[in-house]
Scaffold this motif. Structure first.
Motif, PDB file in Angstrom:
ATOM      1  N   GLY A 154       6.035  -3.917  -0.527  1.00  0.00           N
ATOM      2  CA  GLY A 154       6.154  -4.440   0.747  1.00  0.00           C
ATOM      3  C   GLY A 154       4.858  -5.312   1.463  1.00  0.00           C
ATOM      4  O   GLY A 154       4.464  -5.452   2.156  1.00  0.00           O
ATOM      5  N   ALA A 155       4.244  -6.022   0.124  1.00  0.00           N
ATOM      6  CA  ALA A 155       2.822  -6.665   0.494  1.00  0.00           C
ATOM      7  C   ALA A 155       3.141  -7.829   1.414  1.00  0.00           C
ATOM      8  O   ALA A 155       2.281  -7.790   2.318  1.00  0.00           O
ATOM      9  CB  ALA A 155       2.344  -7.257  -0.888  1.00  0.00           C
ATOM     10  N   LEU A 156       4.067  -8.740   1.290  1.00  0.00           N
ATOM     11  CA  LEU A 156       4.263  -9.762   1.996  1.00  0.00           C
ATOM     12  C   LEU A 156       4.720  -9.257   3.466  1.00  0.00           C
ATOM     13  O   LEU A 156       4.371  -9.824   4.544  1.00  0.00           O
ATOM     14  CB  LEU A 156       5.442 -10.508   1.483  1.00  0.00           C
ATOM     15  N   ARG A 157       5.571  -8.395   3.545  1.00  0.00           N
ATOM     16  CA  ARG A 157       6.013  -7.702   5.122  1.00  0.00           C
ATOM     17  C   ARG A 157       4.788  -7.143   5.652  1.00  0.00           C
ATOM     18  O   ARG A 157       4.534  -7.238   6.804  1.00  0.00           O
ATOM     19  CB  ARG A 157       7.143  -6.613   4.592  1.00  0.00           C
ATOM     20  N   SER A 158       3.599  -6.612   4.962  1.00  0.00           N
ATOM     21  CA  SER A 158       2.415  -6.006   5.589  1.00  0.00           C
ATOM     22  C   SER A 158       1.696  -7.162   6.109  1.00  0.00           C
ATOM     23  O   SER A 158       0.629  -6.923   7.029  1.00  0.00           O
ATOM     24  CB  SER A 158       1.843  -5.199   4.564  1.00  0.00           C
ATOM     25  N   LEU A 159       1.963  -8.322   5.892  1.00  0.00           N
ATOM     26  CA  LEU A 159       1.094  -9.729   6.370  1.00  0.00           C
ATOM     27  C   LEU A 159       1.448  -9.870   8.003  1.00  0.00           C
ATOM     28  O   LEU A 159       0.908 -10.866   8.751  1.00  0.00           O
ATOM     29  CB  LEU A 159       1.151 -10.946   5.488  1.00  0.00           C
ATOM     30  N   ILE A 160       2.689  -9.520   8.242  1.00  0.00           N
ATOM     31  CA  ILE A 160       3.142  -9.402   9.633  1.00  0.00           C
ATOM     32  C   ILE A 160       2.197  -8.840  10.546  1.00  0.00           C
ATOM     33  O   ILE A 160       2.038  -7.595  10.204  1.00  0.00           O
ATOM     34  CB  ILE A 160       4.496  -9.145  10.014  1.00  0.00           C
ATOM     35  N   PRO A 161       1.547  -9.404  11.612  1.00  0.00           N
ATOM     36  CA  PRO A 161       0.336  -8.728  12.478  1.00  0.00           C
ATOM     37  C   PRO A 161       1.086  -7.479  13.128  1.00  0.00           C
ATOM     38  O   PRO A 161       2.000  -7.497  13.788  1.00  0.00           O
ATOM     39  CB  PRO A 161       0.154  -9.688  13.386  1.00  0.00           C
ATOM     40  N   ARG A 162       0.458  -6.457  12.800  1.00  0.00           N
ATOM     41  CA  ARG A 162       1.071  -5.203  13.423  1.00  0.00           C
ATOM     42  C   ARG A 162      -0.303  -4.126  13.117  1.00  0.00           C
ATOM     43  O   ARG A 162      -1.246  -4.459  12.308  1.00  0.00           O
ATOM     44  CB  ARG A 162       2.044  -4.574  12.803  1.00  0.00           C
ATOM     45  N   ILE A 163      -0.174  -3.172  13.763  1.00  0.00           N
ATOM     46  CA  ILE A 163      -1.106  -2.025  13.718  1.00  0.00           C
ATOM     47  C   ILE A 163      -0.656  -0.805  13.190  1.00  0.00           C
ATOM     48  O   ILE A 163       0.268  -0.269  13.891  1.00  0.00           O
ATOM     49  CB  ILE A 163      -2.083  -1.594  14.900  1.00  0.00           C
ATOM     50  N   GLY A 164      -0.859  -0.292  12.152  1.00  0.00           N
ATOM     51  CA  GLY A 164      -0.024   0.539  11.336  1.00  0.00           C
ATOM     52  C   GLY A 164      -0.398   2.204  11.755  1.00  0.00           C
ATOM     53  O   GLY A 164      -1.437   2.821  10.735  1.00  0.00           O
ATOM     54  N   VAL A 165      -0.355   2.730  12.786  1.00  0.00           N
ATOM     55  CA  VAL A 165      -0.634   3.946  13.145  1.00  0.00           C
ATOM     56  C   VAL A 165       0.559   4.977  12.992  1.00  0.00           C
ATOM     57  O   VAL A 165       1.744   4.649  13.902  1.00  0.00           O
ATOM     58  CB  VAL A 165      -1.197   4.159  14.420  1.00  0.00           C
ATOM     59  N   PRO A 166       0.709   5.881  12.300  1.00  0.00           N
ATOM     60  CA  PRO A 166       1.919   6.708  11.839  1.00  0.00           C
ATOM     61  C   PRO A 166       1.975   7.448  13.369  1.00  0.00           C
ATOM     62  O   PRO A 166       1.182   7.789  14.001  1.00  0.00           O
ATOM     63  CB  PRO A 166       1.218   7.801  11.077  1.00  0.00           C
ATOM     64  N   ALA A 167       3.371   7.721  13.478  1.00  0.00           N
ATOM     65  CA  ALA A 167       3.654   8.381  14.833  1.00  0.00           C
ATOM     66  C   ALA A 167       3.070   9.838  15.220  1.00  0.00           C
ATOM     67  O   ALA A 167       2.441  10.169  16.362  1.00  0.00           O
ATOM     68  CB  ALA A 167       5.261   8.728  14.996  1.00  0.00           C
ATOM     69  N   ALA A 168       2.599  10.493  14.041  1.00  0.00           N
ATOM     70  CA  ALA A 168       1.928  11.745  14.239  1.00  0.00           C
ATOM     71  C   ALA A 168       0.415  11.708  14.874  1.00  0.00           C
ATOM     72  O   ALA A 168      -0.224  12.434  15.444  1.00  0.00           O
ATOM     73  CB  ALA A 168       2.029  12.446  13.064  1.00  0.00           C
ATOM     74  N   LEU A 169      -0.227  10.394  14.708  1.00  0.00           N
ATOM     75  CA  LEU A 169      -1.375  10.267  14.765  1.00  0.00           C
ATOM     76  C   LEU A 169      -1.499   9.451  16.367  1.00  0.00           C
ATOM     77  O   LEU A 169      -2.758   9.134  16.568  1.00  0.00           O
ATOM     78  CB  LEU A 169      -2.329   9.642  13.726  1.00  0.00           C
ATOM     79  N   ARG A 170      -0.583   8.967  17.012  1.00  0.00           N
ATOM     80  CA  ARG A 170      -0.733   7.894  17.989  1.00  0.00           C
ATOM     81  C   ARG A 170      -1.234   8.765  19.228  1.00  0.00           C
ATOM     82  O   ARG A 170      -2.138   7.929  19.762  1.00  0.00           O
ATOM     83  CB  ARG A 170       0.679   7.510  18.409  1.00  0.00           C
ATOM     84  N   SER A 171      -0.975   9.896  19.499  1.00  0.00           N
ATOM     85  CA  SER A 171      -1.655  10.718  20.522  1.00  0.00           C
ATOM     86  C   SER A 171      -3.127  10.608  20.312  1.00  0.00           C
ATOM     87  O   SER A 171      -3.798  10.263  21.464  1.00  0.00           O
ATOM     88  CB  SER A 171      -1.170  11.899  20.711  1.00  0.00           C
ATOM     89  N   GLU A 172      -3.754  10.910  19.275  1.00  0.00           N
ATOM     90  CA  GLU A 172      -5.290  11.036  18.788  1.00  0.00           C
ATOM     91  C   GLU A 172      -5.764   9.707  18.860  1.00  0.00           C
ATOM     92  O   GLU A 172      -6.946   9.349  19.506  1.00  0.00           O
ATOM     93  CB  GLU A 172      -5.308  11.731  17.652  1.00  0.00           C
ATOM     94  N   PHE A 173      -4.985   8.572  18.449  1.00  0.00           N
ATOM     95  CA  PHE A 173      -5.508   7.459  18.407  1.00  0.00           C
ATOM     96  C   PHE A 173      -5.621   6.848  19.953  1.00  0.00           C
ATOM     97  O   PHE A 173      -6.762   5.979  20.178  1.00  0.00           O
ATOM     98  CB  PHE A 173      -4.324   6.409  17.656  1.00  0.00           C
ATOM     99  N   ALA A 174      -4.582   7.143  20.593  1.00  0.00           N
ATOM    100  CA  ALA A 174      -4.707   6.444  22.155  1.00  0.00           C
ATOM    101  C   ALA A 174      -5.815   7.138  22.736  1.00  0.00           C
ATOM    102  O   ALA A 174      -6.531   6.469  23.640  1.00  0.00           O
ATOM    103  CB  ALA A 174      -3.371   6.792  22.520  1.00  0.00           C
ATOM    104  N   ALA A 175      -6.027   8.429  22.541  1.00  0.00           N
ATOM    105  CA  ALA A 175      -7.149   9.044  23.192  1.00  0.00           C
ATOM    106  C   ALA A 175      -8.423   8.690  22.648  1.00  0.00           C
ATOM    107  O   ALA A 175      -9.548   8.712  23.880  1.00  0.00           O
ATOM    108  CB  ALA A 175      -7.271  10.634  22.922  1.00  0.00           C
ATOM    109  N   GLY A 176      -8.637   7.897  21.645  1.00  0.00           N
ATOM    110  CA  GLY A 176      -9.808   7.456  21.197  1.00  0.00           C
ATOM    111  C   GLY A 176      -9.969   6.057  21.645  1.00  0.00           C
ATOM    112  O   GLY A 176     -11.208   5.541  21.600  1.00  0.00           O
TER     113      GLY A 176
END
Length: 402
Positions: free
Chosen positions: A190-212
């Motif tokens: 998936g190297a080429l697909r990874s070049l599509i702009p996005r932020i890779g935050v797993p669902a389980a971490l999104r709450s902590e990420f948003a709080a930060g």
């Protein structure tokens, strides 16, 4: 190469990227006097770095999760080497801005790959220490780069050539060193697909990420003022245009952040985040008093307080998230963290640089400080709520097995 050698070596090379990022702070002020460009252009020249960095983070931030850490680190060093040569040869501010963009792209490629590799190369007993070391490398590099370059401006006749020629050699040595390190992660499809702009935050971490997010915004806006705008404030408001005073003023906050990232590494991550964000809030208020009263000592004291808070809060937030990341997610998550950080580092400085000619340096900084306060206060509240929730969860007995 053994992990015992690779671990500190990679941290040193990573710090060199941020030494190079902090180096232009006193030089841009000197160039403004020589080339007579506006404060708005000064802000763009400083923040062009953040724009390039964000582009690289969004487009290639998780690339090393797919192709390996070492190829991405080597590509980053090659681009950084080219940027250093560009600074040495720069005949105009346009050339400098182009070199800053390339430097930002290189640092963006380096940020997630080096952060992940440092964590992976860390010996087992230093795994928790690795997050603080990566954060300390960022802040310490920025501060020391500004200080050393300020001294070169003050005491040499061609600081630009001295500093960036030395950095050219350092990046070349870094290329050799990284070339001898071992790969730390398997390749994933998936190297080429990874070049599509996005932020890779797993669902389980999104709450902590948003709080930060408000923690990162307040924290990174603080050193951005010293590295991007303080030379203009010193010259226009304090009537100080020496390279050493500009470099020292820019150095204090990031250096305090580097020290505190290690000091607070011994404290629980949530506690470090709360104390750190509170210190950032106090620091910006003290700096505001210093600027309003033309009291340089207060500016320096506030820089140390806020910088200490920045190091503690950023390191704390990284430690809250890193233990829960799977190896193949690591670069993508670091990309997300640094995307938020560098938006806060670059965009407000661009806006402030455009406002200085309209409002004046002091009113512009007053609004800038108010924005930091507006993020720091809810950040502390959110972290206190999450701390209470963490405590309640820890005290709740587990349900008996069926």
């Amino acid at each position: 190469m053994s992990a015992r050698l690779a671990f500190p070596g990679l941290a040193a090379v990573f710090a060199a990227f941020f030494f190079a990022a902090g180096a232009p702070t006193p030089l841009l002020s000197l160039r403004q006097q020589e080339w007579h460009f506006s404060t708005g252009t000064l802000g763009i020249a400083f923040s062009a770095y953040a724009i390039g960095l964000l582009a690289a983070l969004l487009g290639a931030g998780s690339l090393s999760d797919h192709v390996g850490r070492r190829p991405v680190m080597l590509a980053a060093l090659a681009a950084e080497l080219a940027a250093m040569i560009g600074f040495v040869l720069a005949p105009s501010i346009t050339w400098v801005i182009g070199s800053r963009i390339l430097q930002g792209i290189a640092t963006g490629l380096a940020t997630s790959a080096f952060s992940a590799a440092i964590t992976e190369q860390a010996p087992a007993r230093f795994k928790k220490f690795a997050g603080g070391l990566a954060a300390g490398s960022v802040a310490g590099g920025l501060g020391v780069g500004a200080l050393v370059t300020g001294a070169a401006v003050q005491f040499t006749s061609d600081a630009n050539t001295v500093i960036f020629s030395a950095l050219t050699a350092i990046m070349a040595l870094g290329l050799v060193f990284v070339g001898f390190t071992s790969e730390t992660t398997p390749k994933w499809p998936g190297a080429l697909r990874s070049l599509i702009p996005r932020i890779g935050v797993p669902a389980a971490l999104r709450s902590e990420f948003a709080a930060g997010v408000p923690v990162h915004v307040a924290g990174w806006m603080f050193p951005a003022f010293f590295l991007g705008l303080s030379p203009a404030i010193l010259r226009l408001h304090f009537a100080l245009d020496g390279g050493l005073v500009a470099g020292f003023t820019a150095f204090l906050g990031p250096f305090a952040a580097a020290v505190s990232s290690f000091t607070f590494n011994r404290h629980p991550a949530r506690q470090a985040t709360i104390i750190g964000t509170s210190l950032t809030l106090i620091g910006v208020i003290v700096v505001l008093i210093g600027v309003n009263q033309t009291w340089l000592a207060a500016v320096w004291i506030g820089a140390v307080l806020g910088g200490t808070g920045f190091g503690a809060s950023f390191g704390g937030q990284v430690r809250l998230i890193v233990p829960h990341i799977q190896p193949h997610q690591r670069a993508g998550v670091f990309s997300g963290i640094y995307t938020v950080a560098y938006l806060a580092f670059g965009l407000p400085v661009i806006i402030a640089g455009q406002l200085v000619p309209i409002l004046g340096p002091v009113p512009t900084f007053q609004w800038y400080a108010a924005a930091i306060v507006a993020f720091a206060v809810p950040a502390v509240v959110i972290q206190l709520v999450r701390q209470r929730r963490d405590t309640a969860s820890a005290l709740t007995p587990a349900a008996p097995a069926a």
